[in-house]
Design a protein around this motif. Structure first.
Motif, mmCIF file in Angstrom:
data_model
loop_
_atom_site.group_PDB
_atom_site.id
_atom_site.type_symbol
_atom_site.label_atom_id
_atom_site.label_comp_id
_atom_site.label_asym_id
_atom_site.label_seq_id
_atom_site.Cartn_x
_atom_site.Cartn_y
_atom_site.Cartn_z
ATOM 1 N N SER A 103 0.812 -1.218 0.000
ATOM 2 C CA SER A 103 0.000 0.000 0.000
ATOM 3 C C SER A 103 0.843 1.265 0.000
ATOM 4 O O SER A 103 0.289 2.368 -0.003
ATOM 5 C CB SER A 103 -0.927 0.004 1.225
ATOM 6 O OG SER A 103 -1.798 -1.116 1.209
ATOM 7 N N ARG A 136 2.917 2.105 2.475
ATOM 8 C CA ARG A 136 3.229 2.546 3.835
ATOM 9 C C ARG A 136 4.681 2.207 4.156
ATOM 10 O O ARG A 136 5.190 1.157 3.764
ATOM 11 C CB ARG A 136 2.283 1.894 4.844
ATOM 12 C CG ARG A 136 0.827 2.283 4.637
ATOM 13 C CD ARG A 136 -0.093 1.628 5.666
ATOM 14 N NE ARG A 136 -0.079 0.177 5.554
ATOM 15 C CZ ARG A 136 -0.850 -0.636 6.281
ATOM 16 N NH1 ARG A 136 -1.678 -0.119 7.181
ATOM 17 N NH2 ARG A 136 -0.790 -1.940 6.118
ATOM 18 N N ARG A 183 5.496 2.256 11.813
ATOM 19 C CA ARG A 183 4.850 2.348 10.500
ATOM 20 C C ARG A 183 4.351 3.775 10.293
ATOM 21 O O ARG A 183 3.793 4.386 11.208
ATOM 22 C CB ARG A 183 3.672 1.386 10.405
ATOM 23 C CG ARG A 183 3.074 1.273 8.992
ATOM 24 C CD ARG A 183 1.820 0.434 8.989
ATOM 25 N NE ARG A 183 0.686 1.159 9.559
ATOM 26 C CZ ARG A 183 -0.292 0.602 10.263
ATOM 27 N NH1 ARG A 183 -0.280 -0.696 10.502
ATOM 28 N NH2 ARG A 183 -1.281 1.338 10.730
ATOM 29 N N ASP A 230 1.891 5.902 7.789
ATOM 30 C CA ASP A 230 0.840 5.715 6.792
ATOM 31 C C ASP A 230 0.809 6.810 5.735
ATOM 32 O O ASP A 230 0.150 6.658 4.706
ATOM 33 C CB ASP A 230 -0.522 5.625 7.482
ATOM 34 C CG ASP A 230 -0.616 4.397 8.390
ATOM 35 O OD1 ASP A 230 0.183 3.461 8.193
ATOM 36 O OD2 ASP A 230 -1.477 4.383 9.287
ATOM 37 N N SER A 231 1.499 7.922 5.995
ATOM 38 C CA SER A 231 1.604 9.009 5.021
ATOM 39 C C SER A 231 2.827 9.834 5.389
ATOM 40 O O SER A 231 3.366 9.697 6.498
ATOM 41 C CB SER A 231 0.344 9.879 5.026
ATOM 42 O OG SER A 231 0.249 10.621 6.232
#
Length: 353
Positions: free
Chosen positions: A70, A72, A84, A86-87
């Motif tokens: 995705s 990430r 992690r 995510d953006s």
């Protein structure tokens, strides 16, 4: 004044004797460092890497990074956390703390994250959030410094043990000693079998598989080269040199698009280490110095893009080291992401074309 001069002379004499004769575990052997090409020719110095952006400062000393399907971004922090993002602007999501020092990261096709942990061995963080220790020894001997890995399409995990003599905290001593005590392994999660592919490696480090799994690459950091171990074909089970005579210490390596392998050059070669390659007695003297007086990584940063024939296609550097000590590089959608052993955060280069 005479007493002071005598005292000073005595102190100097004691220090001299300490540097030459104090017991040390270092057992260096004579070797001959290959010629250093410097930043010339295929390695010519440039400033293309100065365009790097530094993101995710909440990940200190992210030695390696991984990117899932995705997009990430995952980082392995020095304090043991797997993070992690995510953006680009997102706060980190802490997945787990390994309790060791996570280094190499890579996903299998099912989305499980495999971890080469310098202290814990080979680990797996599964899609259901469980952390599992898979293997930490071979033939009764514990791994000394599990370093990097890559998961093949069949799920087999290729990974390096940098040194069976020195832990991660003493990596400088392994480089000074220059003994072939690194190893390349393959682990099958289905059968739980662990096989030794190569031993007698000089600081076994970054791992990358060919797209067709015809061969696996492993960096020998202290020999300034990358070896190629053939997994298939007529050369199966043999090894040759993929690229050598690098101007810097190679660290991580990964496969990108179009058959390009991305090689992180963590620091330029150190002339003192090279000059003393044939003088093991003096290398032992350096080992007796306090850590802050021993040779340290320089800030000149660089990565190379190398094709499957071992030819340099991309050469991206920053002599000023805006984002220095690059230890890993990953390509994603035409952009490059960098991990570092000496900086906070993750480097990002929008394009390398």
């Amino acid at each position: 004044m005479k007493k002071l001069a005598t005292l000073t002379s005595s102190i100097i004499a004691v220090l001299f004797l300490y540097l030459l004769f104090w017991p040390t575990a270092l057992k260096p052997e004579t070797w001959t460092a290959p010629p250093n090409p410097g930043y010339t020719g295929d390695f010519a110095s440039n400033t293309l890497l100065q365009a790097v952006e530094v993101r995710h400062l909440s990940c200190p000393e992210c030695e390696d990074i991984a990117i899932d399907s995705s997009g990430r971004v995952y980082g392995a922090a020095v304090d043991g956390r797997l993070l992690r993002y995510d953006s680009p602007d997102a706060d980190p999501v802490e997945l787990v703390n390994t309790g060791g020092r996570p280094l190499g990261l890579d996903f299998d096709q099912a989305g499980n994250l495999y971890i080469a942990d310098a202290r814990k061995g080979l680990l797996r963080y599964s899609t259901d959030g469980q952390l599992e220790e898979l293997v930490n020894s071979y033939d009764g001997q514990p791994f000394g410094f599990t370093d990097d890995l890559e998961v093949g399409p069949d799920g087999k995990v290729y990974f390096s043990d940098a040194s069976d003599r020195w832990a991660i905290e003493s990596y400088k001593l392994d480089i000074l000693e220059h003994l072939p005590v690194g190893k390349l392994y393959v682990y099958d999660p289905l059968t739980k079998e662990l096989d030794l592919l190569l031993d007698k490696l000089y600081f076994a480090n970054g791992i990358a598989l060919a797209a067709d799994t015809f061969f696996v690459l492993v960096n020998e950091t202290s020999s300034y080269r990358t070896l190629r171990y053939y997994l298939k074909g007529e050369k199966g089970g043999t090894v040759d040199t993929f690229i050598q005579g690098l101007p810097a210490f190679p660290d991580g390596i990964s496969r990108g698009s179009d058959g390009i392998f991305w090689l992180a050059m963590i620091s330029p070669r150190n002339s003192l280490i090279d000059d003393l390659s044939e003088w093991p007695f003096l290398r032992k003297a350096i080992a007796r110095l306090p850590n802050w007086l021993q040779p340290a990584p320089a800030t000149h940063a660089g990565v190379l893009g190398i094709n499957s024939q071992g030819e340099v296609i991309y050469n991206i550097q920053d002599p000023d080291g805006k984002f220095s000590q690059i230890s890993s590089v990953q390509e994603w959608n035409g952009h490059l992401y960098f991990g570092s052993l000496g900086r906070e955060g993750i480097g990002y280069l929008k394009t390398f074309q």
